[in-house]
Design a protein around this motif. Structure first.
Motif, PDB file in Angstrom:
ATOM      1  N   LEU A  56       0.849  -1.190   0.000  1.00 28.15           N
ATOM      2  CA  LEU A  56       0.000   0.000   0.000  1.00 28.15           C
ATOM      3  C   LEU A  56       0.882   1.237   0.000  1.00 28.15           C
ATOM      4  O   LEU A  56       1.984   1.221   0.559  1.00 28.15           O
ATOM      5  CB  LEU A  56      -0.882   0.041   1.250  1.00 28.15           C
ATOM      6  N   THR A  57       0.419   2.301  -0.601  1.00 24.79           N
ATOM      7  CA  THR A  57       1.052   3.599  -0.480  1.00 24.79           C
ATOM      8  C   THR A  57       0.229   4.434   0.489  1.00 24.79           C
ATOM      9  O   THR A  57      -0.952   4.695   0.246  1.00 24.79           O
ATOM     10  CB  THR A  57       1.146   4.312  -1.832  1.00 24.79           C
ATOM     11  N   LEU A  58       0.824   4.810   1.624  1.00 23.09           N
ATOM     12  CA  LEU A  58       0.145   5.668   2.590  1.00 23.09           C
ATOM     13  C   LEU A  58       0.385   7.123   2.222  1.00 23.09           C
ATOM     14  O   LEU A  58       1.529   7.530   1.961  1.00 23.09           O
ATOM     15  CB  LEU A  58       0.663   5.407   4.004  1.00 23.09           C
ATOM     16  N   ASN A  59      -0.686   7.910   2.178  1.00 20.95           N
ATOM     17  CA  ASN A  59      -0.603   9.342   1.899  1.00 20.95           C
ATOM     18  C   ASN A  59      -0.930  10.078   3.194  1.00 20.95           C
ATOM     19  O   ASN A  59      -2.076  10.064   3.650  1.00 20.95           O
ATOM     20  CB  ASN A  59      -1.581   9.720   0.788  1.00 20.95           C
ATOM     21  N   LEU A  60       0.080  10.693   3.773  1.00 15.61           N
ATOM     22  CA  LEU A  60      -0.046  11.242   5.125  1.00 15.61           C
ATOM     23  C   LEU A  60       0.119  12.755   5.120  1.00 15.61           C
ATOM     24  O   LEU A  60       0.954  13.300   4.377  1.00 15.61           O
ATOM     25  CB  LEU A  60       1.026  10.616   6.032  1.00 15.61           C
ATOM     26  N   ASP A  61      -0.656  13.421   5.961  1.00 22.19           N
ATOM     27  CA  ASP A  61      -0.505  14.865   6.167  1.00 22.19           C
ATOM     28  C   ASP A  61       0.443  15.065   7.343  1.00 22.19           C
ATOM     29  O   ASP A  61       0.056  14.973   8.505  1.00 22.19           O
ATOM     30  CB  ASP A  61      -1.859  15.508   6.457  1.00 22.19           C
ATOM     31  N   MET A  62       1.703  15.337   7.010  1.00 23.61           N
ATOM     32  CA  MET A  62       2.730  15.514   8.026  1.00 23.61           C
ATOM     33  C   MET A  62       2.836  16.998   8.397  1.00 23.61           C
ATOM     34  O   MET A  62       2.364  17.867   7.659  1.00 23.61           O
ATOM     35  CB  MET A  62       4.071  15.004   7.501  1.00 23.61           C
ATOM     36  N   PRO A  63       3.471  17.303   9.518  1.00 25.37           N
ATOM     37  CA  PRO A  63       3.626  18.710   9.916  1.00 25.37           C
ATOM     38  C   PRO A  63       4.273  19.573   8.840  1.00 25.37           C
ATOM     39  O   PRO A  63       3.950  20.755   8.723  1.00 25.37           O
ATOM     40  CB  PRO A  63       4.495  18.618  11.176  1.00 25.37           C
ATOM     41  N   ARG A  64       5.176  18.992   8.045  1.00 25.39           N
ATOM     42  CA  ARG A  64       5.863  19.767   7.011  1.00 25.39           C
ATOM     43  C   ARG A  64       5.186  19.651   5.653  1.00 25.39           C
ATOM     44  O   ARG A  64       5.732  20.085   4.644  1.00 25.39           O
ATOM     45  CB  ARG A  64       7.321  19.325   6.915  1.00 25.39           C
ATOM     46  N   GLY A  65       4.012  19.014   5.597  1.00 28.50           N
ATOM     47  CA  GLY A  65       3.297  18.888   4.341  1.00 28.50           C
ATOM     48  C   GLY A  65       2.986  17.436   4.022  1.00 28.50           C
ATOM     49  O   GLY A  65       3.418  16.518   4.723  1.00 28.50           O
ATOM     50  N   LEU A  88      13.122   3.986  11.057  1.00 29.49           N
ATOM     51  CA  LEU A  88      14.473   4.218  10.535  1.00 29.49           C
ATOM     52  C   LEU A  88      15.113   5.414  11.221  1.00 29.49           C
ATOM     53  O   LEU A  88      14.426   6.384  11.573  1.00 29.49           O
ATOM     54  CB  LEU A  88      14.409   4.456   9.026  1.00 29.49           C
ATOM     55  N   ASP A  89      16.416   5.352  11.393  1.00 30.12           N
ATOM     56  CA  ASP A  89      17.142   6.500  11.939  1.00 30.12           C
ATOM     57  C   ASP A  89      16.951   7.695  11.007  1.00 30.12           C
ATOM     58  O   ASP A  89      17.314   7.647   9.832  1.00 30.12           O
ATOM     59  CB  ASP A  89      18.634   6.171  12.072  1.00 30.12           C
ATOM     60  N   GLY A  90      16.384   8.761  11.536  1.00 30.72           N
ATOM     61  CA  GLY A  90      16.153   9.944  10.718  1.00 30.72           C
ATOM     62  C   GLY A  90      14.986   9.836   9.767  1.00 30.72           C
ATOM     63  O   GLY A  90      14.766  10.729   8.950  1.00 30.72           O
ATOM     64  N   GLY A  91      14.229   8.738   9.850  1.00 33.38           N
ATOM     65  CA  GLY A  91      13.089   8.552   8.960  1.00 33.38           C
ATOM     66  C   GLY A  91      11.861   9.273   9.495  1.00 33.38           C
ATOM     67  O   GLY A  91      11.249   8.808  10.464  1.00 33.38           O
ATOM     68  N   PRO A  92      11.476  10.396   8.908  1.00 36.25           N
ATOM     69  CA  PRO A  92      10.374  11.178   9.475  1.00 36.25           C
ATOM     70  C   PRO A  92       9.039  10.452   9.443  1.00 36.25           C
ATOM     71  O   PRO A  92       8.236  10.581  10.374  1.00 36.25           O
ATOM     72  CB  PRO A  92      10.343  12.441   8.594  1.00 36.25           C
ATOM     73  N   VAL A  93       8.781   9.670   8.389  1.00 32.28           N
ATOM     74  CA  VAL A  93       7.472   9.028   8.263  1.00 32.28           C
ATOM     75  C   VAL A  93       7.372   7.808   9.165  1.00 32.28           C
ATOM     76  O   VAL A  93       6.412   7.648   9.917  1.00 32.28           O
ATOM     77  CB  VAL A  93       7.195   8.645   6.795  1.00 32.28           C
ATOM     78  N   SER A  94       8.373   6.924   9.106  1.00 37.94           N
ATOM     79  CA  SER A  94       8.310   5.707   9.916  1.00 37.94           C
ATOM     80  C   SER A  94       8.289   6.043  11.405  1.00 37.94           C
ATOM     81  O   SER A  94       7.545   5.424  12.186  1.00 37.94           O
ATOM     82  CB  SER A  94       9.485   4.784   9.594  1.00 37.94           C
ATOM     83  N   ALA A 303      12.181  20.704  -7.587  1.00 36.39           N
ATOM     84  CA  ALA A 303      13.190  21.765  -7.573  1.00 36.39           C
ATOM     85  C   ALA A 303      12.538  23.136  -7.672  1.00 36.39           C
ATOM     86  O   ALA A 303      13.056  24.121  -7.133  1.00 36.39           O
ATOM     87  CB  ALA A 303      14.175  21.558  -8.719  1.00 36.39           C
ATOM     88  N   ALA A 304      11.371  23.187  -8.336  1.00 33.78           N
ATOM     89  CA  ALA A 304      10.669  24.457  -8.497  1.00 33.78           C
ATOM     90  C   ALA A 304       9.682  24.711  -7.367  1.00 33.78           C
ATOM     91  O   ALA A 304       8.988  25.727  -7.374  1.00 33.78           O
ATOM     92  CB  ALA A 304       9.941  24.480  -9.837  1.00 33.78           C
ATOM     93  N   GLY A 305       9.598  23.791  -6.417  1.00 39.39           N
ATOM     94  CA  GLY A 305       8.706  23.979  -5.284  1.00 39.39           C
ATOM     95  C   GLY A 305       7.260  23.652  -5.563  1.00 39.39           C
ATOM     96  O   GLY A 305       6.364  24.099  -4.840  1.00 39.39           O
ATOM     97  N   VAL A 306       6.997  22.847  -6.596  1.00 35.11           N
ATOM     98  CA  VAL A 306       5.619  22.440  -6.901  1.00 35.11           C
ATOM     99  C   VAL A 306       5.258  21.258  -6.008  1.00 35.11           C
ATOM    100  O   VAL A 306       5.944  20.236  -6.018  1.00 35.11           O
ATOM    101  CB  VAL A 306       5.469  22.042  -8.385  1.00 35.11           C
ATOM    102  N   PRO A 307       4.184  21.342  -5.213  1.00 41.48           N
ATOM    103  CA  PRO A 307       3.816  20.245  -4.314  1.00 41.48           C
ATOM    104  C   PRO A 307       3.148  19.099  -5.059  1.00 41.48           C
ATOM    105  O   PRO A 307       1.972  19.176  -5.428  1.00 41.48           O
ATOM    106  CB  PRO A 307       2.838  20.903  -3.345  1.00 41.48           C
ATOM    107  N   VAL A 308       3.887  18.033  -5.318  1.00 39.72           N
ATOM    108  CA  VAL A 308       3.343  16.849  -5.989  1.00 39.72           C
ATOM    109  C   VAL A 308       3.630  15.625  -5.130  1.00 39.72           C
ATOM    110  O   VAL A 308       4.675  15.537  -4.473  1.00 39.72           O
ATOM    111  CB  VAL A 308       3.954  16.674  -7.400  1.00 39.72           C
TER     112      VAL A 308
END
Length: 362
Positions: A56-65, A88-94, A303-308
């Motif tokens: 599954l691909t989880l789509n999460l609303d994190m504090p940074r987006g 994971l070490d440094g893994g924001p989602v996990s 790179a252009a800052g487009v949220p995808v």
């Protein structure tokens, strides 16, 4: 590898087409000090099937987006819907999932996805049981655990060997379950520990990493087996070298890894002189960017800052699947999109390079 519709063991459900779903967490279970299984159910109350080894691909609303990540379904239908996640070490989602996802919480998901699964068997019994070799390292055990569970539920005979490489005994995910697999099942489990003592499971041996000599010692008939391997990229590269040295048919090898590729998304490489530049319009975002012909659309967008939405960046997970409204691309995917979706004008922007100006519904 061809996937055929088949009843999922224990459930009588056919695997479903991937689509967006809301999933509710019903409980969690500690597997190791840094691995947790999350028990889920469709929030709508319906049920769906999947093939062993799909994800599954989880789509999460994190504090940074918003972010998307792929997680294997470690269970089989009839045993409930479960994903098993390593922090994971440094893994924001996990780490966020470990700290925040609990009973009653609802997450957005897309799936089931993936082709890392054995072929469906026909009604007639084969002349001899299918021969499999499952190679896993670390959390790469999760899809192979699902496949193994499905084989155990299927009364048809099978000849399978699971070689599971981990650092030490405390890192063995599903340890108790793996040790409880009966020898009469046709599935043999061997633990390969890089440090520490070997528990009473499999062939006793000194600690060490899997290499060609150990592989041939434990599985002398490796060249006659269909191999499914899952783990970090370095592990999979080593597996390929071992199998090449054993005169293995590469068409019998299936691999899966959800680790991010070596390139860094969002960093567009320097453009060579004479490289064409195309305009990409993102309709829903209301943005227009420039993308070189030798650059993936996702990289140029980030790179252009487009949220995808994106996750694996390898053309596997389908998170960045978008409708191409105008223009054409050169796409080299790894199974994250189906032929009929391509025919309907869908693309994976992580593995698509423009061949002209584009208009994308994103």
């Amino acid at each position: 590898m061809t996937l055929e519709p088949q009843a999922v063991p224990g459930a009588g459900l056919l695997p479903q087409e991937p689509r967006a779903r809301l999933l509710r967490c019903t409980g969690t279970r500690e597997e190791t000090a840094n691995v947790k299984t999350f028990m889920l159910e469709p929030a709508s109350g319906d049920s769906f099937g999947w093939l062993p080894g799909q994800y599954l691909t989880l789509n999460l609303d994190m504090p940074r987006g918003p972010v998307s990540r792929c997680y294997t379904i470690s269970s089989i239908p009839g045993q409930g819907l479960e994903i098993t996640v390593k922090a994971l070490d440094g893994g924001p989602v996990s780490n966020w999932l470990h700290a925040n996802l609990g009973p009653g919480d609802v997450v957005q998901a897309h799936g089931p996805l993936g082709r890392f699964t054995p072929r469906a068997r026909g009604e007639e019994a084969p002349a001899e049981p299918p021969r499999y070799l499952f190679l896993a390292a670390g959390s790469g055990i999760t899809p192979l655990a699902s496949i193994t569970r499905a084989l155990l539920e299927n009364p048809a005979p099978v000849d399978a060997v699971l070689l599971y490489s981990v650092h030490g005994v405390a890192d063995v995910i599903f340890h108790r379950e793996l040790r409880a697999i009966p020898g009469t099942s046709g599935i043999r489990v061997e633990l390969v520990l890089s440090t520490g003592s070997i528990p009473t499971s499999g062939v006793p041996r000194a600690p060490g990493r899997l290499d060609r000599e150990m592989l041939l010692e434990l599985v002398p008939d490796v060249a006659r087996r269909e191999v499914f391997a899952c783990g970090p990229p370095d592990y999979l590269a080593a597996v390929r070298r071992m199998l090449d040295a054993a005169a293995f048919d590469p068409l019998l090898l299936h691999v899966e890894s959800f680790e991010i590729s070596a390139h860094t998304p969002g960093l567009v490489p320097p453009r060579c002189a004479g490289t064409a530049m195309f305009e990409v319009e993102f309709v829903r975002s209301g943005r227009r960017i420039q993308c070189p012909a030798d650059t993936f659309v996702l990289d140029a967008a980030l790179a252009a800052g487009v949220p995808v939405a994106s996750s694996c960046t390898l053309g596997m997970c389908g998170s960045c699947k978008s409708s191409l409204l105008a223009g054409s691309v050169e796409m080299n995917h790894a199974g994250g999109i189906r032929p009929r979706e391509i025919a309907a004008g869908k693309i994976l922007i992580c593995c698509s390079k423009p061949t002209g100006d584009l208009v994308i519904d994103a």
